[in-house]
Design an enzyme around this catalytic site. Structure first.
Site, mmCIF file in Angstrom:
data_model
loop_
_atom_site.group_PDB
_atom_site.id
_atom_site.type_symbol
_atom_site.label_atom_id
_atom_site.label_comp_id
_atom_site.label_asym_id
_atom_site.label_seq_id
_atom_site.Cartn_x
_atom_site.Cartn_y
_atom_site.Cartn_z
ATOM 1 N N ASP A 289 45.594 80.608 51.492
ATOM 2 C CA ASP A 289 46.303 81.226 50.371
ATOM 3 C C ASP A 289 47.868 81.077 50.569
ATOM 4 O OD1 ASP A 289 46.871 82.122 47.870
ATOM 5 O OD2 ASP A 289 45.783 83.862 48.015
HETATM 6 C C1 BGC Z 1 46.841 83.539 44.782
HETATM 7 C C2 BGC Z 1 45.816 82.412 44.717
HETATM 8 C C3 BGC Z 1 46.046 81.579 43.972
HETATM 9 C C4 BGC Z 1 47.354 80.876 44.566
HETATM 10 C C5 BGC Z 1 47.957 79.693 43.861
HETATM 11 C C6 BGC Z 1 48.156 82.885 45.203
HETATM 12 O O1 BGC Z 1 49.378 83.902 45.112
HETATM 13 O O2 BGC Z 1 46.535 84.628 45.822
HETATM 14 O O3 BGC Z 1 44.622 83.015 44.277
HETATM 15 O O4 BGC Z 1 45.297 80.611 43.665
HETATM 16 O O5 BGC Z 1 48.486 81.762 44.611
HETATM 17 O O6 BGC Z 1 48.298 80.027 42.626
#
Ligand code: BGC
Length: 743
Positions: A289
């Protein structure tokens, strides 16, 4: 006849053998291509494939001076967040540089958060789960994939399948509720919807199961907080949806921001290698993530960027989303002998394999004329309307609903979410356009009988102290025959980084309802929210409550269909509504304790200031008709371990309108080597019944449904007594009993 059957079996097996040998051959061709490529790659190019950078918001200068040169030198394998008007064109432009100008011509893979729709915005996932309609949820994912892929995306960061039992956590809106069984089914349905039958089909997206793992268990519902749970809870509650998603063929997984029992998920070899690869045989790749590899330094798990990178990739995290400093430090770690290049090769191998499998090498470009043809079509919008209606849950109805159109002279629509497009979209709706949404006010206006007067007052904001709008709202209520109050949470109060320490109606909304109630005009509340709210006061004080969640672009038509009875609500809660915040975490599949709650005995498991039960339990939801459950039958009272039994019951529509009922199957293992929950959902079916009609439901209780992780963490059935319920929710229903004996 018999020999004919045998013959067709032989033909089927032969066909299967051919198909599987063809796919094995394809796989080995891909392996060969990937190995050939890796042999040609420099260390920097390999690390480049592991890098995913955000492109969202990049301006022209950044695009020209940083992004394009980086693609050209093979310094990036993926971008996320490509958005905006000319997305397909920009995608093709970047892809052309990657494929035609970089040394090895490796295509990029473009990822985006397609969480509950791309342009056709469907209800938020928590809402979708309340439909218990897997086919429709799958269809919505397939539509989202079609629209997103035409816009230039290859890969969605969805489904989000974190079990959440704490409504303070803002991301509860993104998942499919509190139950591991139901969430597992949605996980599989979404993977199938996004990925389709053919991974190379340009209208499909690669799916990404996230967040691995147990992000929903953050302490006190506080975003990004620590997770400290037992191995049993991890395996029983948080892992099953991921296993189901992997079994359904999900191509990628995303790690979680949180640590679990002291190890950050992005660097946890137990999760990423032991469970995911070794035990489950996952063959895709894992993306961390956002910046979470680098954040292992803040966790206190990595010393510096280089150490974070080594820990991430060694644990089994192949692509780093952002974590730029960690990525940049990676080559030096290899040169310094802190990491074998073989580990990098394996990571790159997995990434390239997926790029081959989804057809990026063969077909790197998108047809730029496609998006207009497949986006926001009539069919897509119809699915959005149907899914929204099926996701609504009627929490209370003293008979006010459905409204009789012809009997209303004046209808008052009051509340900050009534004439509102933005908040209908819900959290994670970045690719959507609020202008596509039909407000609840407009939906009602479109369907009301001619001659009925519609009055509107906003009353107040969702979350402010101002009572300036109260006077107008009261005026509207006084002259109306009935008032619809559209209140709740804005989309903004939900989602990532939006944990709340209080889950009441925000701002002065409750006071507004009190004043409207004082006018004596009957009120139906339409509750717009991304999480359960503490609404005991509403339950006690208004005659009807419909929770419509954040319903997506068809909010207005779907709510109006339901309020006027053109659609009979059938949704059932997939998350418990507490009476007070102090009850949280509260969920249906809890343990019995040694002193189960008992009104008459003070020394039992309960509170002194609030009832121990929830306001609305898991599985609960009303209809405009009534369903009677009768005639529970078990075909056997005793079975041996490994055998199955059949439970049947009759469900009758005893009201005078047609309706759908979600009939639920629950089990309880009464005595085992470890204690078991008071109930566990093990099956369900959605029945359509005309007035007076009876249907018999039938569930097979298989070995799988009786199995659990025993005291040695072995998944098996233990002999003993079981209770079974065929039920309209998790706290009532017809109860039976049977025994499983040792072989
Ligand atoms: C989130 C993810 C997301 C990613 C990309 C992160 O802050 O936790 O769920 O897919 O950002 O946008």
């Amino acid at each position: 006849m018999k020999s004919k059957n045998i013959l067709s079996l032989v033909v089927i097996f032969a066909a299967l053998a051919i198909i599987s040998s063809q796919s094995l051959a394809k796989d080995s061709q891909i392996d060969k291509k990937v190995n050939d490529l890796i042999a040609k790659m420099t260390l920097e190019e390999k690390v480049g494939q592991m890098a995913q950078y955000t492109i969202h918001g990049a301006n022209d200068i950044e695009l020209e001076n940083q992004i394009k040169p980086l693609v050209k030198k093979g310094g990036v394998g993926s971008f996320l967040g490509l958005a905006g008007k000319n997305t397909p064109e920009l995608r093709n432009e970047l892809q052309k540089i990657a494929v035609e100008q970089s040394r090895l011509g490796i295509p990029l893979i473009l990822g985006y958060d397609v969480i509950h729709g791309y342009r056709t915005m469907f209800p938020i996932p928590l809402a979708q789960s309340c439909s218990w309609n897997l086919d429709l949820a799958q269809k919505a994912a397939a539509i989202a994939a079609k629209e997103a892929s035409a816009a230039g995306q290859d890969w969605t960061f969805a489904p989000m399948i974190d079990i959440a039992r704490d409504p303070r956590w803002g991301r509860i809106a993104e998942g499919f509720g509190e139950d591991p069984y139901l969430c597992s089914l949605f996980a599989a349905a979404k993977v199938k919807g996004f990925q389709g039958d053919d991974l190379k089909d340009p209208s499909s997206l690669a799916a990404c199961l996230k967040h691995f793992a147990a992000y929903g268990a953050v302490q006190a519902g506080r975003e990004y907080h620590t997770v400290d749970i037992s191995k049993r809870t991890l395996w029983e509650t948080y892992l099953p949806p991921f296993k189901a998603g992997v079994d359904a063929g999900a191509l990628t997984l995303m790690t979680a921001f949180n640590e679990i029992n002291g190890i950050p998920a992005s660097g946890d070899p137990y999760l990423l290698n032991d469970i995911l690869r070794d035990q489950w045989g996952f063959e895709g790749f894992v993306v961390s993530d956002y910046n979470s590899v680098f954040q292992m330094i803040s966790h206190g798990y990595a010393e510096d960027a280089g150490d974070s990178a080594v820990k991430g990739v060694t644990a089994g995290c192949e692509m780093f989303m952002e974590s730029k400093a960690s990525i940049e430090a990676l080559p030096q770690q290899v040169k310094d002998g802190k990491l074998s290049e073989k580990v990098i090769d394996e990571a790159v191998r997995r990434i390239l394999k997926i790029k081959y499998r989804i057809g990026l090498f063969e077909n790197p470009y998108v047809d730029t004329t496609l998006a207009d043809k497949v986006t926001l079509t009539k069919e897509n919008i119809a699915v959005a309307r149907q899914l929204a209606r099926e996701s609504f849950v009627l929490l209370k109805n003293d008979g006010l609903l459905p409204l009789k159109k012809n009997k209303i002279k004046t209808i008052g629509i009051i509340g900050p979410l009534a004439n509102n497009k933005d908040d209908m979209m819900g959290t994670w709706a970045g690719s959507g356009d609020p202008n596509d949404a039909v407000t609840i006010l407009d939906g009602i206006k479109q369907q009301i009988a001619p001659g009925t007067q519609v009055l509107y007052a906003k009353g107040c904001d969702v979350d402010s102290d101002s009572t300036k709008g109260f006077a107008k709202a009261i005026k509207v209520a006084v002259v109306s025959d009935v008032v619809i109050m559209v209140i709740g949470e804005s989309a903004e109060l939900n989602g990532e980084a939006h944990s709340r320490s209080n889950i009441n109606l925000p701002g002065v909304q409750r006071r507004l309802v009190e004043l409207v109630k004082a006018t004596g005009t009957p009120i139906a509340v339409v509750l717009i929210t991304g999480r359960p709210l503490t609404i005991s006061w509403l339950e006690e004080n208004v005659p009807a409550i419909l929770v419509a969640w954040h319903p997506g672009i068809q909010a207005g038509p779907a709510v109006a269909d339901t309020l006027f009875g053109d659609f009979n609500p059938s949704g059932k809660l997939t998350v418990t509504f507490p009476r007070t915040l102090g009850q949280v975490p509260i969920f249906y599949n809890h343990k019995n304790t040694g002193r189960p709650a008992n009104k008459k005995d003070r020394y039992t498991s309960k509170y002194i200031d609030v009832h121990w039960t929830p306001l609305y339990p898991f599985g609960y939801g009303l209809s405009y008709t009534k369903f009677d459950y009768s005639n529970l039958k078990l075909n056997k009272k005793k079975i041996k371990i490994g055998d199955s039994l059949i439970v049947t019951a009759d469900i009758t529509n005893t009201g005078d309108v047609a309706g759908e009922e979600i009939v639920q199957l629950y089990l309880q293992d009464l005595f085992a080597s470890v204690t078991r929950p008071v109930r566990e959902l093990k099956g369900f079916t959605k029945l359509k019944l005309n007035p007076g009609q009876t249907k018999t439901v039938s569930f097979v209780i298989t070995k799988e449904r009786l199995s659990f992780y025993n005291d040695k963490m072995k998944y098996l059935v233990e002999p003993g007594d079981f209770k079974v319920w065929v039920a309209p929710d998790s706290v009532s229903g017809l109860e039976g009993k049977f025994t499983v004996t040792a072989n």
